[in-house]
Motif scaffolding. Structure first.
Motif, mmCIF file in Angstrom:
data_model
loop_
_atom_site.group_PDB
_atom_site.id
_atom_site.type_symbol
_atom_site.label_atom_id
_atom_site.label_comp_id
_atom_site.label_asym_id
_atom_site.label_seq_id
_atom_site.Cartn_x
_atom_site.Cartn_y
_atom_site.Cartn_z
ATOM 1 N N GLU A 79 -6.999 2.530 -1.651
ATOM 2 C CA GLU A 79 -8.321 1.985 -1.343
ATOM 3 C C GLU A 79 -8.617 0.751 -2.182
ATOM 4 N N ALA A 80 -8.204 0.761 -3.454
ATOM 5 C CA ALA A 80 -8.426 -0.404 -4.319
ATOM 6 C C ALA A 80 -7.638 -1.612 -3.835
ATOM 7 N N ARG A 89 0.850 -1.193 0.000
ATOM 8 C CA ARG A 89 0.000 0.000 0.000
ATOM 9 C C ARG A 89 0.882 1.238 0.000
ATOM 10 N N GLY A 108 -6.926 -2.249 -0.849
ATOM 11 C CA GLY A 108 -7.601 -2.728 0.350
ATOM 12 C C GLY A 108 -8.745 -3.681 0.072
ATOM 13 N N THR A 109 -9.205 -3.739 -1.166
ATOM 14 C CA THR A 109 -10.293 -4.655 -1.521
ATOM 15 C C THR A 109 -9.797 -6.009 -2.026
ATOM 16 N N THR A 110 -8.485 -6.182 -2.124
ATOM 17 C CA THR A 110 -7.952 -7.457 -2.609
ATOM 18 C C THR A 110 -8.204 -8.562 -1.576
ATOM 19 N N TRP A 145 -5.838 -8.462 1.537
ATOM 20 C CA TRP A 145 -6.136 -7.419 2.520
ATOM 21 C C TRP A 145 -7.459 -7.697 3.221
ATOM 22 N N GLN A 146 -8.409 -8.230 2.520
ATOM 23 C CA GLN A 146 -9.684 -8.561 3.150
ATOM 24 C C GLN A 146 -9.518 -9.670 4.196
#
Length: 147
Positions: free
Chosen positions: A73-74, A57, A76-78, A81-82
Motif C-alpha cells: 500500500e505504501a 510491489r 502505491g502512494t509513490t 504508481w500515482q
C-alpha cells in the motif's frame, strides 16, 4: 493458394440483418475511439512498467502478511504508481464507453466481411472481444474455403 476475391467472402444474396447493419454503421466512430484507446493503453502500460521498475510491489498472495500488505500500500502512494493510476482513469473511462456500445453486438454472429473485420479490429484493442471475432472469422473461413 490464392484467397477468393472479396465478392466471395460474403454471400451476395445475403442482406445484412438490421443488427449487423447497425454494427457496421458504427465503424467510423469506433475506429476513432479504438485508436485513442490504443494510445491511452500504451501510455498506461509504459507508466506501469516504470512504476514496477522503480517500486516493485510484493504479490499479496505470496506475501500475505499484514506487514507485506502495508508495504504494498505504501508503494502505491509513490509518484510513479500515482502517475500510472491517474493514467488509467481516462483509459478505463473509454473502455467503459466502448463496452456500453459494443456489448449488445459482440455475441451476435456476423456474416459480412466488413462486420467480421470490425470485430477483429475491436479485439485487437479490447482483448475481451477477441474470442467473438475469431469465432466469426473461423465460421466464415469454413463457409468460404471449406465449402
Amino acid at each position: 493458394m490464392a484467397l477468393p476475391s472479396d465478392t466471395h467472402l460474403s454471400k451476395p444474396s445475403e442482406v445484412l440483418s438490421d443488427r449487423e447493419a447497425q454494427f457496421v454503421a458504427l465503424t467510423p466512430s469506433l475506429l476513432v475511439k479504438l485508436v485513442e484507446f490504443d494510445r491511452l493503453w500504451a501510455e498506461s502500460s509504459r507508466l506501469y512498467d516504470e512504476a514496477r521498475q522503480a517500486h516493485p510491489r510484493p504479490d499479496p498472495e505470496i506475501f500475505g502478511s499484514a506487514a507485506q500488505k502495508g508495504a504494498a500500500e505504501a508503494i502505491g502512494t509513490t509518484p510513479e504508481w500515482q502517475a500510472y493510476l491517474a493514467s488509467r482513469e481516462p483509459t478505463d473511462e473509454l473502455d467503459s464507453q466502448l463496452d456500453a456500445v459494443l456489448l449488445p453486438f459482440m455475441d451476435e454472429p456476423m456474416v459480412s466481411f466488413p462486420a467480421i473485420l470490425l470485430k477483429c479490429r475491436i479485439g485487437m484493442s479490447l482483448r475481451q472481444y477477441q474470442d467473438d471475432a475469431v469465432g466469426d472469422l473461423e465460421r466464415l473461413a469454413k463457409e468460404v474455403l471449406c465449402a
